[in-house]
Design a protein around this motif. Structure first.
Motif, short mmCIF file in Angstrom:
data_model
loop_
_atom_site.label_atom_id
_atom_site.label_comp_id
_atom_site.label_asym_id
_atom_site.label_seq_id
_atom_site.Cartn_x
_atom_site.Cartn_y
_atom_site.Cartn_z
N LEU A 165 88.29 58.99 27.90
CA LEU A 165 87.83 58.06 29.35
C LEU A 165 88.33 56.42 29.51
O LEU A 165 88.24 56.04 30.38
CB LEU A 165 86.29 58.05 29.01
CG LEU A 165 85.16 59.46 29.23
CD1 LEU A 165 83.66 59.16 28.35
CD2 LEU A 165 85.55 58.94 30.66
N SER A 202 92.21 48.45 35.73
CA SER A 202 90.56 48.74 36.23
C SER A 202 89.49 49.70 34.78
O SER A 202 89.78 50.69 35.68
CB SER A 202 90.31 49.28 37.62
OG SER A 202 90.74 50.34 37.73
N ILE A 203 90.54 49.27 33.67
CA ILE A 203 89.46 49.74 32.59
C ILE A 203 87.79 49.83 33.02
O ILE A 203 87.51 49.02 33.45
CB ILE A 203 89.92 49.05 31.29
CG1 ILE A 203 91.94 49.89 30.87
CG2 ILE A 203 89.41 49.63 29.79
CD1 ILE A 203 92.31 47.96 29.85
N ILE A 204 87.62 51.28 32.24
CA ILE A 204 86.25 51.20 32.33
C ILE A 204 86.07 51.25 30.95
O ILE A 204 85.19 50.40 30.65
CB ILE A 204 85.27 52.99 32.58
CG1 ILE A 204 86.25 52.43 34.50
CG2 ILE A 204 84.07 52.69 32.49
CD1 ILE A 204 85.99 53.58 35.30
N SER A 205 86.29 52.05 30.07
CA SER A 205 86.63 51.58 28.13
C SER A 205 86.91 51.30 27.31
O SER A 205 88.25 52.51 27.94
CB SER A 205 85.79 53.00 27.62
OG SER A 205 85.92 53.99 26.35
N TYR A 206 86.96 51.37 26.86
CA TYR A 206 88.75 50.64 25.92
C TYR A 206 88.54 51.68 24.68
O TYR A 206 89.84 52.07 23.90
CB TYR A 206 88.11 49.32 24.90
CG TYR A 206 88.16 48.43 25.81
CD1 TYR A 206 89.59 47.66 26.29
CD2 TYR A 206 86.86 47.84 26.74
CE1 TYR A 206 89.60 46.68 27.79
CE2 TYR A 206 87.04 46.58 28.08
CZ TYR A 206 88.68 46.05 28.45
OH TYR A 206 88.15 45.43 29.19
N GLY A 207 87.75 53.08 24.57
CA GLY A 207 87.84 53.22 23.69
C GLY A 207 86.58 53.92 22.44
O GLY A 207 85.80 53.49 23.26
N LYS A 208 87.34 54.92 21.38
CA LYS A 208 85.22 55.16 20.64
C LYS A 208 84.98 54.51 20.46
O LYS A 208 85.59 53.75 19.59
CB LYS A 208 86.46 56.58 20.21
CG LYS A 208 86.55 57.40 21.29
CD LYS A 208 84.86 58.62 21.28
CE LYS A 208 84.94 59.77 22.82
NZ LYS A 208 83.71 59.56 23.71
#
Lengths: 418, 575
Positions: free
Chosen positions: B550, B560-566
């Protein structure tokens, strides 16, 4: 075509309770849930505090709803998930409902409908936030889905707008997941969330709360890089000259919930402008025969315990043999934000349950119930606050409501108590 | 002409003493100097506009103390297109570029379309009201008018070929002053018989009430054009683009033209962020940047002055109030260079309110302002009782206006291997079918000078869109779900969009695997919750489809990042 006594639309806390309620009255019940799993929004509410009234325990959202799911499953009630209602027609006293699922377009005929579709969040555009359209602007529920269900880190530096419960809970949640919450901003002069959440979610984590402040603008072409904050006046209008730019990559919006009533409206049922949900009588039946509304689709509750309670009542009532849409409306005094049910059915009745919110904070107030000018009940309330819902059982001493009865419910602030 | 220039200089000196120099240069009027306000620059340039439409005003006046923003380009830098030769390079993936690409693919040519954004229709073509204009507001003598009626009539066939929803909703311009009737009658007759807008008629108050019961009671009569229509402007652009690809065109997204090498009146080489391209012919369909492209091509004979406008979209519930395109008019002179907008019943059954018109030197400032919404609402509330509380979203677009306020559709004047399709503003969406055909004719003329151009025998005008299950009859919908159960899984509850439709969008010939790309194609997130419920689900579907985490899914552009990781390992939830 398959037939049921009652169709429950929605498998969250209201819908599950409604299905259980109808089944216990020996109804043939079908429940349709649009998501993959039962449980509604509680699936992602992993914080605790649910069930204090219902179970006298502090449960997390999933734990709370699991108890209902287990009871629901043990009753062998028919249900489908990933099932979405697309059309309802009324024919000869029955409702023909079309829904889609992986199986195709399915149809059922039912006598009663219970609408338990919950509520949705207000968005940035509904509260006039302007500027660009970057990523990084989330409603609180959307953020909760990403963080709690998908395990994603949605930002680094967050601003939260709105001190409603979800906003407060997300402030704590994001902090625990390693994000920096710069502050919670609230346009009102008083916090919107429950006191316990203010303490446990903000104070305990030293997250500042800025009252009478709002976000007016977002910046950033791709990902959010800053927001503009302004102070607001008592009518919540931004005050020129108070602009302040706060650098952040995430904006979380907790700016109100609206009952979801697309299905209700498609049936031509009128909505109450105060609750944004339908008008119902004390059976939770709408103006349409055998159509019941419960939970957050009726009005936005503060505690899930009341959501389940209304579901259970609606479910039971959906199995009544004789129903009448005849009801009398209640005259409310101005100090109510709202009161539901808004009407009382014309029938023999001993007591009815009402839920209400005061329009403003009151140290002390009297609630008076009058029928045809005669006071039949009076109750004293202390510390009424709009975010906190109150429940009251009204005993009708005459044992019957007739169509010419004039019912008034008044809330009178006692200004002598400071 | 010399005298005319001297007169202009005198006029400008009177109003703005010592600021501006005017020169006549190869059939263009060039203004130079320094001024303090953008409004004054616009005013000075407008003062120089000639009746002769071949002479354009070119604005070289500097705005004091302001550095105009650079064109935004994607952060992607690679050599994907380096050394690429092509017969035709189309610059710009808006309605103009996409329609030209499709029309040009009727010929056996190597065609490359470059678009600097991450999708087609990202600027004016995706940021307008989607009206297919009847042309009743245009008089003889402009290119806009030349193309509008013919194009309007071609939409039924075009939208059928491209499988794009289109509705002839009709347009009513209401008048509240009965005394205007004779003037409007004369106007209508002139438009009907002289300008060829043959669907024009005047309708009574009673007829208006029949057609639109929710219009203001003060409206006395109306100018009616039943042929006016609504289309999804980005839907049409994407459909054109997809049909072009099916017929052999290559579309390069995230690819911006940065400079050109021109030698002996010919463009030799075009530099992009993704390598050097060697085209035979260049088509300039660059919207607000068309003047910059012309300048790079050493063919600058017009200027674009950006003019932004904001539209609001109202909830589907409000869409039931008005079924056509409505506005009210007085005879007061409107200097805003927009017919003032209106209330548009969109092809998706929302209402769209706007736009306004504000001059700006920023070509890509799409930020919305509260006062635009307030002004537009107070204006159109005179037509019908629309409410701001029904707003679900709003957006701003920037028009690519020339000072002549007309299109520039012609071969290069100084440079021989370029065709300009510039100055495209309203009704540019409507005119695209006819304009693109003319641009293609000019391009083929140029190519034919040194090679034989053959027809593309394999050209197929039919493009199959993604099935729209919500509007299908239940039997057909059921059949489709039986074949593909994903069509039965509703992901977007507000617009009733299934997982199958989202997967179809991801599977399109023009791959745009972003949240906004999916939203533009099949509408999840376009409804009243604005994606609050479905955005995580759509992101998840994209990540599964692409087999990426994701954190690599984007809203739109590359950053346009939505999530920076888990947050943790092993968290997974299937939809």
């Amino acid at each position: 075509m398959k037939q049921y006594d009652t169709l429950v639309i929605g498998g969250g806390p209201a819908g599950l309770a409604a299905a259980i309620g109808a089944k216990k009255e020996n109804g043939e019940v079908l429940l349709l849930e649009r998501e993959q799993r039962l449980g509604g929004i509680l699936k992602q509410c992993i914080h605790d505090g649910f069930g204090l009234i219902q179970f006298k325990e502090r449960l997390s959202g999933p734990e709370y709803v699991e108890r209902f799911i287990q009871e629901f499953l043990s009753l062998n009630i028919d249900y489908e998930t990933l099932a979405f209602v697309i059309k309802i027609d009324k024919k000869e006293g029955f409702y023909h409902v079309s829904y889609v699922s992986k199986k195709g377009v399915c149809e059922v005929t039912v006598r009663s409908l219970i609408i338990a579709t919950g509520c949705r969040e207000r968005t940035a555009k509904q509260i006039q936030i302007h500027g660009t359209r970057p990523s990084g602007v989330f409603t609180a529920g959307c953020a909760q889905h990403f963080v709690n269900l998908l395990g994603e880190k949605i930002g680094n530096k967050c601003v939260i707008l709105g001190s409603g419960d979800i906003g407060l809970i997300m402030a704590r949640r994001l902090t625990l997941e390693g994000m920096k919450v710069l502050g919670v901003y609230e346009a009102k002069a008083t916090p919107s969330g429950l006191t316990r959440n203010l303490v446990q979610c903000l104070e305990d984590y030293q997250i500042p709360l800025y009252l009478s402040h709002t976000v007016t603008r977002v910046f950033g072409e791709e990902r959010l890089n800053a927001v503009e904050i302004m102070q607001v006046d008592e009518k919540m209008r931004p005050i020129e000259g108070t602009q302040e730019i706060v650098e952040c990559d995430t904006l979380i919006l907790s700016v109100g919930l609206i009952p979801e009533n697309e299905i209700t409206e498609s049936l031509g049922i009128a909505l109450d402008l105060k609750t944004k949900g339908p008008y119902v009588d004390d059976y939770f039946m709408s103006s349409l025969e055998n159509v019941y509304i419960c939970g957050n689709a009726l009005h936005v509750n503060d505690l899930v315990d009341y959501v389940s309670e209304s579901g259970l009542i609606a479910g039971k009532n959906s199995m009544r043999q004789h129903v009448s849409t005849q009801s009398v409306s209640i005259d409310l005094s101005d100090d109510f934000l709202y009161l539901v049910p808004q009407r009382v059915s014309v029938h023999d009745v001993q007591e009815s349950m009402f839920y209400f919110r005061a329009k403003k904070e009151m140290k002390a107030a009297d609630l008076l119930v009058k029928v045809n000018g005669k006071e039949i009940m009076k109750r004293r309330y202390k510390n009424l606050k709009p975010p906190e819902m109150e429940k009251i059982k009204v005993k009708w001493e005459m044992g019957k409501i007739s169509e010419n009865d004039h019912i008034e419910i008044e809330l009178k602030e006692d200004l002598c108590v400071k | 002409m010399e005298k005319k220039i001297a007169d202009l200089q005198k006029k400008l000196d009177q109003k703005y003493p010592g600021c501006i120099q005017v020169e006549l240069d190869q059939s263009r009027i060039v203004l130079t100097g320094v001024m303090n306000s953008w409004e004054d620059i616009i005013d000075a340039c407008k003062m120089c506009v000639q009746k002769d439409k071949n002479i354009h005003v070119v604005n070289h006046i500097e705005l004091k103390g302001v550095k105009k923003p650079q064109m935004r380009i994607s952060s992607i830098q690679d050599t994907k297109y380096d050394g690429r030769h092509c017969d035709v390079l189309i610059i710009g993936g808006g309605i103009s570029g996409a329609s030209i690409a499709r029309e040009l693919s009727r010929y056996k040519l190597d065609i490359l379309l470059v678009e600097k954004e991450s999708d087609l229709a990202m600027q004016a073509s995706g940021r307008n009201d989607g009206e297919i204009h009847p042309g009743v507001d245009l008089n003889k003598g402009s290119l806009k008018q030349k193309y509008v009626v013919k194009s309007n009539r071609s939409f039924d066939q075009l939208c059928q070929e491209l499988d794009v929803p289109f509705k002839r909703v009709g347009q009513i311009v209401g008048f509240k002053d009965k005394k205007l009737y004779p003037i409007i009658w004369a106007y209508a007759m002139q438009r009907k018989y002289i300008c060829g807008v043959d669907d024009t008629c005047l309708i009574s108050r009673k007829k208006i009430k029949e057609l639109e019961p929710n219009l203001s009671d003060d409206i006395q009569f109306g100018l009616y054009n039943p042929m006016a229509g609504s289309v999804s402007p980005y839907g049409l652009t994407i459909a054109y683009g997809e049909n072009a690809i099916q017929n052999g065109v290559e579309i390069a997204l995230n690819t911006a033209v940065l400079s050109m090498e021109v030698n002996n009146h010919k463009i030799i080489r075009v530099t992009t962020n993704r390598g050097m391209i060697y085209p035979d012919i260049v088509i300039n369909a660059a919207g607000v940047f068309a003047d910059d492209i012309a300048k790079m091509a050493d063919d600058e004979f017009f200027s674009i002055h950006p003019r932004k406008g904001t539209d609001s979209i109202l909830d589907l519930k409000a869409g039931k109030m008005i079924s056509s395109i409505v506005s009210t008019k007085t005879l007061k002179k409107d200097n805003s260079h927009s017919k003032g907008g209106g209330i548009v019943h969109t092809v998706h059954d929302n209402l769209l309110i706007g736009p306004d018109a504000i001059e700006t030197y920023e070509k890509e400032n799409f930020a919305t302002e509260r006062k635009s919404i307030d002004q537009v609402f107070s204006k159109h509330q005179k037509t019908s009782n629309i409410r701001q509380s029904d707003i679900i979203t709003y957006f701003t677009g920037v028009r690519a206006a020339t000072f002549e306020e007309d299109f520039v559709i012609e071969k290069g004047r100084n440079t021989k291997n370029i065709v300009h399709c510039a100055g495209i503003q309203s009704p540019g969406l409507t005119t695209a079918p006819a304009v693109s055909k003319d641009v293609v004719k000019m391009t083929i003329d140029l190519l034919s000078e040194h090679k034989t151009v053959e027809k593309n025998e394999l050209f197929n005008p039919i493009r199959k869109g993604i099935p729209d299950l919500k509007h299908m009859d239940l039997k057909k919908r059921n059949e489709l779900i039986q074949k593909n159960p994903d069509y039965g899984i509703i992901i977007c509850r507000c617009e009733e969009i299934s997982k199958g439709e989202i997967l179809d969008a991801l599977n399109s010939v023009l791959e745009v695997t972003t949240i906004d790309g999916v939203k533009k194609r099949v509408r999840p997130g376009m409804g009243r919750c604005q994606g609050g419920f479905c955005m995580p689900l759509v992101a998840k579907i994209i990540s599964e489809y692409k087999n990426i985490p994701l954190s690599e899914v984007r809203k739109s552009g590359a950053d346009s990042i939505i999530s920076y990781g888990k947050t943790k390992e092993n968290t997974d939830e299937t939809i």
